[in-house]
Design a protein around this motif. Structure first.
Motif, PDB file in Angstrom:
ATOM      1  N   ILE A  66       0.853  -1.194   0.000  1.00  0.00           N
ATOM      2  CA  ILE A  66       0.000   0.000   0.000  1.00  0.00           C
ATOM      3  C   ILE A  66       0.891   1.247   0.000  1.00  0.00           C
ATOM      4  O   ILE A  66       1.765   1.396   0.855  1.00  0.00           O
ATOM      5  N   ASN A  67       0.665   2.144  -0.944  1.00  0.00           N
ATOM      6  CA  ASN A  67       1.489   3.354  -1.026  1.00  0.00           C
ATOM      7  C   ASN A  67       1.027   4.402  -0.013  1.00  0.00           C
ATOM      8  O   ASN A  67      -0.057   4.307   0.568  1.00  0.00           O
ATOM      9  N   LYS A  68       1.855   5.410   0.190  1.00  0.00           N
ATOM     10  CA  LYS A  68       1.621   6.421   1.223  1.00  0.00           C
ATOM     11  C   LYS A  68       0.329   7.205   0.982  1.00  0.00           C
ATOM     12  O   LYS A  68      -0.437   7.455   1.916  1.00  0.00           O
ATOM     13  N   ASP A  69       0.063   7.572  -0.277  1.00  0.00           N
ATOM     14  CA  ASP A  69      -1.111   8.405  -0.570  1.00  0.00           C
ATOM     15  C   ASP A  69      -2.414   7.642  -0.357  1.00  0.00           C
ATOM     16  O   ASP A  69      -3.423   8.227   0.046  1.00  0.00           O
ATOM     17  N   THR A  70      -2.414   6.330  -0.622  1.00  0.00           N
ATOM     18  CA  THR A  70      -3.613   5.528  -0.365  1.00  0.00           C
ATOM     19  C   THR A  70      -3.881   5.438   1.134  1.00  0.00           C
ATOM     20  O   THR A  70      -5.043   5.411   1.563  1.00  0.00           O
ATOM     21  N   ASN A  71      -2.829   5.439   1.957  1.00  0.00           N
ATOM     22  CA  ASN A  71      -3.009   5.464   3.425  1.00  0.00           C
ATOM     23  C   ASN A  71      -3.751   6.725   3.863  1.00  0.00           C
ATOM     24  O   ASN A  71      -4.655   6.675   4.692  1.00  0.00           O
ATOM     25  N   PHE A  72      -3.342   7.857   3.305  1.00  0.00           N
ATOM     26  CA  PHE A  72      -4.029   9.115   3.608  1.00  0.00           C
ATOM     27  C   PHE A  72      -5.498   9.038   3.206  1.00  0.00           C
ATOM     28  O   PHE A  72      -6.389   9.502   3.920  1.00  0.00           O
ATOM     29  N   SER A  73      -5.759   8.433   2.037  1.00  0.00           N
ATOM     30  CA  SER A  73      -7.131   8.309   1.537  1.00  0.00           C
ATOM     31  C   SER A  73      -7.983   7.425   2.453  1.00  0.00           C
ATOM     32  O   SER A  73      -9.148   7.725   2.717  1.00  0.00           O
ATOM     33  N   ILE A  74      -7.404   6.319   2.966  1.00  0.00           N
ATOM     34  CA  ILE A  74      -8.129   5.420   3.871  1.00  0.00           C
ATOM     35  C   ILE A  74      -8.514   6.144   5.156  1.00  0.00           C
ATOM     36  O   ILE A  74      -9.656   6.060   5.625  1.00  0.00           O
ATOM     37  N   ALA A  75      -7.553   6.876   5.739  1.00  0.00           N
ATOM     38  CA  ALA A  75      -7.825   7.617   6.975  1.00  0.00           C
ATOM     39  C   ALA A  75      -8.909   8.674   6.755  1.00  0.00           C
ATOM     40  O   ALA A  75      -9.818   8.853   7.578  1.00  0.00           O
ATOM     41  N   LYS A  76      -8.852   9.360   5.623  1.00  0.00           N
ATOM     42  CA  LYS A  76      -9.841  10.392   5.316  1.00  0.00           C
ATOM     43  C   LYS A  76     -11.234   9.790   5.139  1.00  0.00           C
ATOM     44  O   LYS A  76     -12.233  10.338   5.611  1.00  0.00           O
ATOM     45  N   ARG A  77     -11.307   8.641   4.463  1.00  0.00           N
ATOM     46  CA  ARG A  77     -12.597   7.977   4.250  1.00  0.00           C
ATOM     47  C   ARG A  77     -13.235   7.561   5.572  1.00  0.00           C
ATOM     48  O   ARG A  77     -14.452   7.714   5.769  1.00  0.00           O
ATOM     49  N   LEU A  78     -12.423   7.012   6.472  1.00  0.00           N
ATOM     50  CA  LEU A  78     -12.956   6.575   7.768  1.00  0.00           C
ATOM     51  C   LEU A  78     -13.521   7.752   8.559  1.00  0.00           C
ATOM     52  O   LEU A  78     -14.615   7.660   9.118  1.00  0.00           O
ATOM     53  N   ILE A  79     -12.789   8.848   8.614  1.00  0.00           N
ATOM     54  CA  ILE A  79     -13.239  10.014   9.379  1.00  0.00           C
ATOM     55  C   ILE A  79     -14.520  10.583   8.779  1.00  0.00           C
ATOM     56  O   ILE A  79     -15.468  10.917   9.494  1.00  0.00           O
ATOM     57  N   GLU A  80     -14.581  10.686   7.449  1.00  0.00           N
ATOM     58  CA  GLU A  80     -15.782  11.217   6.792  1.00  0.00           C
ATOM     59  C   GLU A  80     -16.976  10.282   6.980  1.00  0.00           C
ATOM     60  O   GLU A  80     -18.116  10.741   7.145  1.00  0.00           O
ATOM     61  N   ALA A  81     -16.740   8.958   6.966  1.00  0.00           N
ATOM     62  CA  ALA A  81     -17.827   7.990   7.148  1.00  0.00           C
ATOM     63  C   ALA A  81     -18.440   8.109   8.542  1.00  0.00           C
ATOM     64  O   ALA A  81     -19.666   8.136   8.700  1.00  0.00           O
ATOM     65  N   PHE A  82     -17.600   8.196   9.581  1.00  0.00           N
ATOM     66  CA  PHE A  82     -18.109   8.323  10.948  1.00  0.00           C
ATOM     67  C   PHE A  82     -18.737   9.697  11.196  1.00  0.00           C
ATOM     68  O   PHE A  82     -19.702   9.811  11.947  1.00  0.00           O
ATOM     69  N   LYS A  83     -18.202  10.723  10.559  1.00  0.00           N
ATOM     70  CA  LYS A  83     -18.774  12.067  10.700  1.00  0.00           C
ATOM     71  C   LYS A  83     -20.179  12.125  10.102  1.00  0.00           C
ATOM     72  O   LYS A  83     -21.114  12.669  10.704  1.00  0.00           O
ATOM     73  N   SER A  84     -20.350  11.542   8.907  1.00  0.00           N
ATOM     74  CA  SER A  84     -21.670  11.508   8.258  1.00  0.00           C
ATOM     75  C   SER A  84     -22.657  10.677   9.071  1.00  0.00           C
ATOM     76  O   SER A  84     -23.837  11.009   9.158  1.00  0.00           O
ATOM     77  N   TYR A  85     -22.165   9.582   9.675  1.00  0.00           N
ATOM     78  CA  TYR A  85     -23.029   8.721  10.492  1.00  0.00           C
ATOM     79  C   TYR A  85     -23.507   9.461  11.748  1.00  0.00           C
ATOM     80  O   TYR A  85     -24.684   9.382  12.116  1.00  0.00           O
ATOM     81  N   LYS A  86     -22.621  10.201  12.399  1.00  0.00           N
ATOM     82  CA  LYS A  86     -22.994  10.948  13.600  1.00  0.00           C
ATOM     83  C   LYS A  86     -23.965  12.079  13.293  1.00  0.00           C
ATOM     84  O   LYS A  86     -24.826  12.422  14.104  1.00  0.00           O
ATOM     85  N   GLU A  87     -23.852  12.662  12.100  1.00  0.00           N
ATOM     86  CA  GLU A  87     -24.758  13.743  11.685  1.00  0.00           C
ATOM     87  C   GLU A  87     -26.075  13.213  11.140  1.00  0.00           C
ATOM     88  O   GLU A  87     -26.966  14.004  10.816  1.00  0.00           O
ATOM     89  N   GLY A  88     -26.213  11.888  11.002  1.00  0.00           N
ATOM     90  CA  GLY A  88     -27.461  11.289  10.533  1.00  0.00           C
ATOM     91  C   GLY A  88     -27.643  11.325   9.037  1.00  0.00           C
ATOM     92  O   GLY A  88     -28.751  11.129   8.529  1.00  0.00           O
ATOM     93  N   ARG A  89     -26.560  11.549   8.283  1.00  0.00           N
ATOM     94  CA  ARG A  89     -26.662  11.644   6.829  1.00  0.00           C
ATOM     95  C   ARG A  89     -26.498  10.298   6.128  1.00  0.00           C
ATOM     96  O   ARG A  89     -26.766  10.192   4.930  1.00  0.00           O
ATOM     97  N   CYS A  90     -26.044   9.275   6.850  1.00  0.00           N
ATOM     98  CA  CYS A  90     -25.868   7.960   6.236  1.00  0.00           C
ATOM     99  C   CYS A  90     -25.916   6.890   7.319  1.00  0.00           C
ATOM    100  O   CYS A  90     -25.997   7.195   8.510  1.00  0.00           O
ATOM    101  N   GLU A  91     -25.869   5.630   6.888  1.00  0.00           N
ATOM    102  CA  GLU A  91     -25.910   4.513   7.820  1.00  0.00           C
ATOM    103  C   GLU A  91     -24.544   4.303   8.476  1.00  0.00           C
ATOM    104  O   GLU A  91     -23.549   4.933   8.119  1.00  0.00           O
ATOM    105  N   LYS A  92     -24.518   3.386   9.438  1.00  0.00           N
ATOM    106  CA  LYS A  92     -23.284   3.070  10.132  1.00  0.00           C
ATOM    107  C   LYS A  92     -22.263   2.483   9.157  1.00  0.00           C
ATOM    108  O   LYS A  92     -22.621   1.671   8.308  1.00  0.00           O
ATOM    109  N   PRO A  93     -20.980   2.896   9.242  1.00  0.00           N
ATOM    110  CA  PRO A  93     -19.954   2.341   8.334  1.00  0.00           C
ATOM    111  C   PRO A  93     -19.891   0.820   8.428  1.00  0.00           C
ATOM    112  O   PRO A  93     -20.012   0.246   9.512  1.00  0.00           O
TER     113      PRO A  93
END
Length: 405
Positions: A66-93
């Protein structure tokens, strides 16, 4: 302004194998980090997630691809997924399986661009990927992303483009009332009104997808046992075939819908300098019956249309205003009298000022008044019982304008 170029890739067997392997490992790392988040062992911060990702990569030899930039993308996706879930905009990750999801690879550095190919770095080695078309010039490249759709691989190039915003040329404005009965009703500053019919392609593709899903659900699933006594259900060949057809239908629907929304948006933006649009969103509680609820939830694409219209307006130096639609239908634009109406009533006579108008035209005028781009006095003497023109779109004929007599 940011633009994305989509380029089809031609891969050798070696490069395809290494890319699939990197995607599988990235998906595994995503699931491992998600598991830590669910167990409460990981704080939901970008720094903590990224730190744990590097720790897991050092600990597991398989994850070093796994390259460095994909690691950044994974971390960003996780944070955005949990943020949307807490705001009620989507289901649980959820956890993802490689059989159902191909994890895209993200690159900012370690990419060498040639005329008809690029070289990406994985495991301290560069792999050459051939491009079916050239990357556009005179734009600053920000990032690259490799995705997979069905059996084809694509390179998504994110670029920054400088736009010279021009001043308004036509001097005309437009107010749009989106709804579920028709796609939208629009009223211009020169007294012309447009009724856009619902897009037939959404109904067509929804019907096709439901038909194939019904056939797929009738296929058999065979219980399968492994040596370690773990059993699971394995889908038959026909089940997998129908699943692939459904995925292709969703992709085709997405592309044709994009063409339709861009055609409508370009037509409106070319004619008007300032456009105000209501923030209508179809919700279950607004529906009075099952048929209405089905139509609102499954066949409306209002949100995508708003975003497309905003993108086209920004690209051409025009202005889009998003307006709160509250009370725009119940309020008379002429005398400001407030009367709630049933959804079945399309033409209405105000008891206070005795003005007869179409409910959607009245709502569009009120949206224009809220955005301060229309004047109520310009429409007092006009016939507002029906729109001036009817707009319709088909994939074969494009956008058609017809006068209503």
């Amino acid at each position: 302004m940011f633009v994305t170029q989509r380029i089809r890739l031609s891969l050798t067997k070696e490069s395809e194998k290494i890319i699939n392997k990197a995607s599988a490992r990235a998906l595994r790392l995503y699931n491992m980090l998600l598991d830590k988040c669910f167990k409460g062992e990981l704080e939901l911060s970008y720094r903590k997630i990224l730190g744990l990702a590097y720790f897991l990569i050092r600990k597991n030899e398989d994850l070093k691809i796994i390259n460095k930039d994909t690691n950044f993308s994974i971390a960003k996706r996780l944070i955005e997924a949990f943020k949307s879930y807490k705001e009620g905009r989507c289901e649980k990750p959820r956890y993802h399986s490689l059989n159902h999801k191909w994890f895209s690879l993200y690159f900012i550095e370690d990419v060498v661009v040639h005329k008809r190919s690029i070289e990406i770095r994985l495991l301290n080695r560069y792999y050459k990927l051939s491009l079916r078309e050239k990357i556009r010039k005179n734009k600053r490249i920000l990032s690259f992303r490799i995705i997979k759709e069905v059996d084809e691989y694509y390179l998504m190039v994110l670029m920054e483009k400088d736009i010279a915003f021009t001043q308004a040329k036509t001097g005309r404005t437009l107010a749009i009332d989106p709804n579920h009965t028709n796609f939208f009703m629009a009223v211009s500053s020169d007294g012309i009104s447009y009724e856009m019919e619902n897009l037939s392609l959404t109904k067509y593709f929804h019907k096709k997808i439901v038909e194939v899903k019904n056939k797929r659900d009738n296929c058999q699933k065979v219980p399968y046992k492994e040596n370690c006594n773990n059993s699971y259900i394995m889908a038959s060949r026909k089940y997998k075939m129908y699943s692939k057809i459904i995925y292709k239908l969703y992709l085709k629907r997405k592309r044709e819908l994009k063409d339709a929304l861009f055609a409508i948006s370009n037509y409106l933006v070319n004619k008007y300098d300032v456009i105000a649009i209501g923030n209508y969103a179809p919700r279950k509680e607004l529906a009075t019956n099952n048929k209405m609820r089905y139509k609102m939830i499954n066949e409306t694409v209002i949100g995508e249309f708003r975003d497309t219209l905003e993108y086209v307006a920004m690209k051409k130096g025009k202005r889009l205003i998003r307006v709160d639609e509250k009370n725009t239908t119940a309020l008379c634009f002429n005398c400001k009298a407030y009367y709630r109406k049933n959804p079945d009533i399309r033409t209405y006579t105000c008891p206070s000022c005795h003005k007869t108008y179409n409910r959607d035209i009245n709502s569009a005028i009120n949206i224009g008044l809220k955005a301060k781009i229309l004047s109520a006095q310009d429409y007092v003497d006009l016939n507002l019982e029906k729109p001036t023109y009817a707009l319709s779109y088909s994939p074969y004929e494009g956008l058609k304008l017809k006068e209503i007599k």
